[in-house]
Design a protein around this motif. Sequence first.
Motif, PDB file in Angstrom:
ATOM      1  N   GLU A  68       0.662  -1.375  -0.075  1.00  0.00           N
ATOM      2  CA  GLU A  68       0.130   0.028  -0.092  1.00  0.00           C
ATOM      3  C   GLU A  68       0.847   1.440  -0.060  1.00  0.00           C
ATOM      4  O   GLU A  68       0.487   2.249  -0.537  1.00  0.00           O
ATOM      5  CB  GLU A  68      -1.005   0.047   1.255  1.00  0.00           C
ATOM      6  N   ASN A  69       1.974   1.283   0.902  1.00  0.00           N
ATOM      7  CA  ASN A  69       2.961   2.469   0.690  1.00  0.00           C
ATOM      8  C   ASN A  69       3.396   2.763  -0.566  1.00  0.00           C
ATOM      9  O   ASN A  69       3.294   3.633  -1.003  1.00  0.00           O
ATOM     10  CB  ASN A  69       3.769   2.120   1.787  1.00  0.00           C
ATOM     11  N   CYS A  72       0.790   4.369  -2.578  1.00  0.00           N
ATOM     12  CA  CYS A  72       0.457   5.540  -2.335  1.00  0.00           C
ATOM     13  C   CYS A  72       1.654   6.722  -2.700  1.00  0.00           C
ATOM     14  O   CYS A  72       1.170   7.611  -3.273  1.00  0.00           O
ATOM     15  CB  CYS A  72       0.548   5.747  -0.747  1.00  0.00           C
ATOM     16  N   LYS A  76       1.150   9.800  -5.607  1.00  0.00           N
ATOM     17  CA  LYS A  76       1.711  11.161  -5.184  1.00  0.00           C
ATOM     18  C   LYS A  76       2.651  11.586  -6.106  1.00  0.00           C
ATOM     19  O   LYS A  76       2.926  12.866  -7.067  1.00  0.00           O
ATOM     20  CB  LYS A  76       2.429  11.007  -3.939  1.00  0.00           C
ATOM     21  N   SER A  94      -6.466   7.144  -3.632  1.00  0.00           N
ATOM     22  CA  SER A  94      -5.891   7.377  -2.390  1.00  0.00           C
ATOM     23  C   SER A  94      -6.908   7.219  -1.106  1.00  0.00           C
ATOM     24  O   SER A  94      -6.636   6.792  -0.201  1.00  0.00           O
ATOM     25  CB  SER A  94      -5.397   8.863  -2.071  1.00  0.00           C
ATOM     26  N   ILE A  97      -7.117   3.587  -0.203  1.00  0.00           N
ATOM     27  CA  ILE A  97      -5.996   3.310   0.530  1.00  0.00           C
ATOM     28  C   ILE A  97      -5.939   4.176   2.242  1.00  0.00           C
ATOM     29  O   ILE A  97      -6.290   5.086   1.966  1.00  0.00           O
ATOM     30  CB  ILE A  97      -4.611   3.569   0.038  1.00  0.00           C
ATOM     31  N   CYS A 100      -3.426   7.429   3.210  1.00  0.00           N
ATOM     32  CA  CYS A 100      -3.042   8.027   1.978  1.00  0.00           C
ATOM     33  C   CYS A 100      -3.423   9.625   1.579  1.00  0.00           C
ATOM     34  O   CYS A 100      -4.651   9.317   1.371  1.00  0.00           O
ATOM     35  CB  CYS A 100      -2.954   7.047   0.865  1.00  0.00           C
ATOM     36  N   GLU A 101      -3.043  10.341   1.614  1.00  0.00           N
ATOM     37  CA  GLU A 101      -3.611  11.611   1.288  1.00  0.00           C
ATOM     38  C   GLU A 101      -2.712  12.318   0.074  1.00  0.00           C
ATOM     39  O   GLU A 101      -1.479  12.376   0.260  1.00  0.00           O
ATOM     40  CB  GLU A 101      -3.522  12.566   2.691  1.00  0.00           C
TER      41      GLU A 101
END
Lengths: 645, 113
Positions: A68-69, A72, A76, A94, A97, A100-101
């Motif tokens: 997931e990281n 993300c 971005k 996002s 997830i 996640c922003e």
Amino acid sequence: AWTPGWSVFCLVLLTVALGAQALTPSHHLSLSDVDRLKGLLSQPFTDLASAYYSIVGLSKLGASVADENDACQFLKAQLDPMSVDSLFFAAEASQAIADCEVSIFNETRDILLAAVSEDSTVTQIFRAVSALSSLGLPLASQEVVAALVARIAKEDNVLAITTALQTATRLSQQAELGGILEEIEDLAARLDDLGGVYLQFEEGLEATALFVTAAYTLSDHADTEPPLKEDQVIQLVNSVFSKKSWDSRSEAFSVACAAAALSSNRFHVPVIVSTQGPATVSHSQPILHLLVTDILSNPLASANLLVESAQAVASKSVVLSQAPFSLRNGIFELNFMASQPASGYYQFTVAVTGDSRLVANQVELKVKVSTEVAVTNMDLSVVDKDQSIGTKTSRVDYPFKAKGSFTADSHQNFAMNFQLVDANTGVELTPHQTFVRFHNQKTGQEVVFVAEPDSKNLYKFELDTAERKSEFDSMSGTYVLHLIVGDATLENPILWNVADVVLKFLDEEAPAAIQSKTLYMPKPDIQHLFREPEKKPPTVVSNTFTALVLSPFLLLLILWFKLGANISNFSLSPSSVLFHVGHACMLGLMYVYWTHLNMFQTLKYLAIIGSLTFLAGNRMLAQKAVKRYGQSSTLTFFTRSTCEN
Amino acid sequence: MSNSVISVISRFLEEYTTKTSNKLKVVDAYLFYILLTGALQFLYCLLVGTFPFNSFLAGFILCVGAFILGVCLRIQINPDNKGDFLSISQERAFADFLLAHTVLHLVVINFIG
């Protein structure tokens, strides 16, 4: 008596019976199908769009991407804050997830709001609205509705309207969504019905799946039941889930969204009732196991399974009625053998209750009850045809073989009587296959007969040696006798070597060699007999008669000579010469026609010669006529003159 | 009875030899020849058999046809019948005879095989 009331009652019964045959889904996503779908969505993604499909699709199926990281970070990095599409994909993904922003700028809101207008396409409006809502930015729902309504009027295709429906799900519930809700019904009317089983758009699977998603998401959002009938829902399920391998990520995404929408909306949840393995019960396995799941093969939380009726297919008698299943470890169980059904096929009508949203909750199943068969009272006997000598009967028990062999010649019949019973209940059975097989070890001949049951279900087989000799090719010898019993509902088919039978046929009827061996050898040549020419009379006779037939010509010449016919008047004018030559040529042409030519050639030559002859002849005869008239006129003149005197 | 038959025949023969013109007698001789030929063919067919049947038919029909055409010619050129055949001169009768014979021959040769 056939009164009107009776016929009305029958009609009502018929309608009810037909109505009871509700449609049930023929396709759904089994667990392996779901895994395959997840697998396709889990493939590595290279751009924002595929990242969106994968991340959001997997989240709909209750799964997530591998890392997931990483995902993300990817979002971005790939984000282009100036593009509405880019913002949409990144924002939506996002959201799926956790933690996640996506960072936004001041201009982001303006860009997105600018896209919401009558001049952008529906897709642009949808993406802008979704991005705004996912990013938590405020938007004016009423303006969006107005823009959507205007765009629907301009872009009147299925995909555009579906996208508009999806957009409406992101708006505030206070907004005027009534007009857009009506589009669901209009769009449903555009679906194509294929054979009453499938309902889909001609634009394809993706459009149908997106429509299903949009319709149910919007109905949930607006708390209004979608205007789709039960049968239509099932047909949509069949269309969307009939394809088990998907061409593209976006197609897989649409199917995942549709599956999620249909398994957890507030109005219609299609239910799948399936068996674990074949639907068979027997004494050793008396329990019928059924699974009740939604279309994603997830077991339904609150469901009760009930047998409404279990009817024997053969006898149409109802064996079970209104019996509930018990739930154990997520599987519904019913001990069907406790009702002591006879072996055979049973038509089960089961109903799933417990949730008012369930669609297609009445299912028809065919269950097989199998059993074991036992052969009892096997009596073999050799019966004399004239019944003067008493019959010799011996009882044989399964699985043993009769001790002695049985001999039957042309004066005797060999008979076999036995009973087939259910090993567990003792009930008489009539299986599909009850064969009696005679096998001659020496010649390899095999003759099979069928044993038939009589009215009391006793099996009788009688072999009349004299009558059946053609099947055996009149080969006397020892035949090994087998009894073969088989049926779909029997767990223990029987092949039993019962006895040896010596059959004696009258020897003079036995053929010289075994016919089957010579069946595939070349047959003797057939000589073609050409048509014999007819017998001709001897040449002497023919020659004699030829001379005889030609002889009158001589007679004619003699007669003409005697009469004084002559050619003294022959004028040597060219036309007369030509006429005679032409005529002679015509006669010669006849001879040539007889020997060489065909009709067409002859006609051709005849036309040429004939026309010449005709012209010459015409001239010649005219001259002759003139001469004759000249003569006769002088004669008339002379006669007149003499008469006058 | 036989007396009257003999007297009829002898009278007929006498009238025939005196009254008929030479031209007609020539045609009569021809007709007699045709008749004999046809009769002999028929005799062969009776005695020996009909093989080949088409040849027999062709020959026999030629004789019959020639006989008929000959009779027609005789009728048409007989001066006693002039009243019945005003538009047909003797030459015309002969020309018709020849034309009909051509067609008859064509057909018969086709059939004789």
